[in-house]
Design a protein around this motif. Structure first.
Motif, PDB file in Angstrom:
ATOM      1  N   ASP A  98      19.818  38.723  14.590  1.00  0.00           N
ATOM      2  CA  ASP A  98      19.584  37.575  15.454  1.00  0.00           C
ATOM      3  C   ASP A  98      19.192  36.412  14.554  1.00  0.00           C
ATOM      4  OD1 ASP A  98      18.856  35.738  17.406  1.00  0.00           O
ATOM      5  OD2 ASP A  98      16.923  36.689  17.769  1.00  0.00           O
ATOM      6  N   ILE A  99      19.982  35.346  14.546  1.00  0.00           N
ATOM      7  CA  ILE A  99      19.684  34.231  13.647  1.00  0.00           C
ATOM      8  C   ILE A  99      18.403  33.497  14.023  1.00  0.00           C
ATOM      9  CG2 ILE A  99      22.086  33.941  12.951  1.00  0.00           C
ATOM     10  CD1 ILE A  99      22.129  31.384  14.669  1.00  0.00           C
ATOM     11  N   LEU A 156      24.051  37.783   4.584  1.00  0.00           N
ATOM     12  CA  LEU A 156      25.226  37.886   5.451  1.00  0.00           C
ATOM     13  C   LEU A 156      26.467  37.372   4.732  1.00  0.00           C
ATOM     14  CD1 LEU A 156      23.742  36.591   8.821  1.00  0.00           C
ATOM     15  CD2 LEU A 156      24.404  38.942   8.277  1.00  0.00           C
ATOM     16  N   PRO A 157      27.642  37.910   5.064  1.00  0.00           N
ATOM     17  CA  PRO A 157      28.890  37.437   4.441  1.00  0.00           C
ATOM     18  C   PRO A 157      29.092  35.937   4.652  1.00  0.00           C
ATOM     19  CG  PRO A 157      29.279  39.405   5.771  1.00  0.00           C
ATOM     20  CD  PRO A 157      27.872  38.971   6.038  1.00  0.00           C
ATOM     21  N   ALA A 210      33.820  25.852  11.243  1.00  0.00           N
ATOM     22  CA  ALA A 210      34.294  26.763  12.291  1.00  0.00           C
ATOM     23  C   ALA A 210      34.589  28.150  11.738  1.00  0.00           C
ATOM     24  CB  ALA A 210      35.536  26.178  12.964  1.00  0.00           C
ATOM     25  N   ALA A 211      35.120  28.226  10.525  1.00  0.00           N
ATOM     26  CA  ALA A 211      35.465  29.528   9.937  1.00  0.00           C
ATOM     27  C   ALA A 211      34.215  30.365   9.676  1.00  0.00           C
ATOM     28  CB  ALA A 211      36.247  29.327   8.642  1.00  0.00           C
ATOM     29  N   LEU A 212      33.159  29.761   9.123  1.00  0.00           N
ATOM     30  CA  LEU A 212      31.937  30.509   8.847  1.00  0.00           C
ATOM     31  C   LEU A 212      31.272  30.954  10.142  1.00  0.00           C
ATOM     32  CD1 LEU A 212      29.782  31.699   7.044  1.00  0.00           C
ATOM     33  CD2 LEU A 212      28.755  29.416   6.855  1.00  0.00           C
ATOM     34  N   VAL A 213      31.215  30.068  11.115  1.00  0.00           N
ATOM     35  CA  VAL A 213      30.614  30.423  12.400  1.00  0.00           C
ATOM     36  C   VAL A 213      31.394  31.557  13.049  1.00  0.00           C
ATOM     37  CG1 VAL A 213      30.100  29.599  14.729  1.00  0.00           C
ATOM     38  CG2 VAL A 213      29.507  28.193  12.746  1.00  0.00           C
ATOM     39  N   ALA A 214      32.714  31.494  13.001  1.00  0.00           N
ATOM     40  CA  ALA A 214      33.538  32.570  13.557  1.00  0.00           C
ATOM     41  C   ALA A 214      33.282  33.884  12.831  1.00  0.00           C
ATOM     42  CB  ALA A 214      35.013  32.196  13.484  1.00  0.00           C
ATOM     43  N   LEU A 229      30.508  34.805  11.298  1.00  0.00           N
ATOM     44  CA  LEU A 229      29.189  35.297  11.699  1.00  0.00           C
ATOM     45  C   LEU A 229      29.221  35.882  13.109  1.00  0.00           C
ATOM     46  CD1 LEU A 229      26.977  32.394  10.300  1.00  0.00           C
ATOM     47  CD2 LEU A 229      27.207  34.708   9.360  1.00  0.00           C
ATOM     48  N   LYS A 230      29.880  35.197  14.017  1.00  0.00           N
ATOM     49  CA  LYS A 230      29.964  35.660  15.405  1.00  0.00           C
ATOM     50  C   LYS A 230      30.741  36.967  15.535  1.00  0.00           C
ATOM     51  CE  LYS A 230      31.270  32.707  18.525  1.00  0.00           C
ATOM     52  NZ  LYS A 230      31.898  31.568  19.210  1.00  0.00           N
ATOM     53  N   ALA A 231      31.642  37.217  14.610  1.00  0.00           N
ATOM     54  CA  ALA A 231      32.513  38.397  14.695  1.00  0.00           C
ATOM     55  C   ALA A 231      31.761  39.711  14.510  1.00  0.00           C
ATOM     56  CB  ALA A 231      33.641  38.295  13.667  1.00  0.00           C
TER      57      ALA A 231
END
Length: 83
Positions: A24-25, A36-37, A67-71, A73-75
Motif C-alpha cells: 500500500d503506497i 519496487l520495480p 503513465a508507464a510507471l504508474v501502470a 505499479l498498479k499491475a
C-alpha cells in the motif's frame, strides 16, 4: 459511518508488508517503496512526502511518475488502500 483514526493506527507497522505481497503506497516505508520495480529512492521519497493518495492520478501528477510507471505499479506490486 465516519472512521476516526488515531496516531497509533497511522504509524508504519514494519511487519505489515512481506516479500511477494502488494504494498500500500499510503503505508509502506520509503525503503519498501524504493525496492519496487521502476522505483528508486527519489521517487519513493516523493510518494512518502505527498501521501495519502486517493487515486492513481494523484501519483501520476508527481514529477517522475509517468503513465508507464504508474501502470507498472498498479499491475501488481502496489495498491492504494483507502484510509
Amino acid at each position: 459511518m465516519k472512521t476516526i483514526r488515531n496516531a497509533a493506527a497511522t504509524q508504519h507497522d514494519s511487519t505489515a508488508h512481506h516479500a511477494g505481497q502488494v504494498l500500500d503506497i499510503n503505508s509502506a516505508s520509503q525503503t519498501e517503496l524504493a525496492a519496487l520495480p521502476g522505483m528508486d529512492a527519489r521517487l519513493a521519497r516523493q510518494l512518502c512526502d505527498n501521501r495519502p493518495f486517493k487515486r492513481w492520478a494523484e501519483v501520476k501528477a508527481l514529477d517522475g511518475f509517468d503513465a508507464a510507471l504508474v501502470a507498472q505499479l498498479k499491475a501488481g506490486p502496489a495498491t492504494i488502500r483507502k484510509l
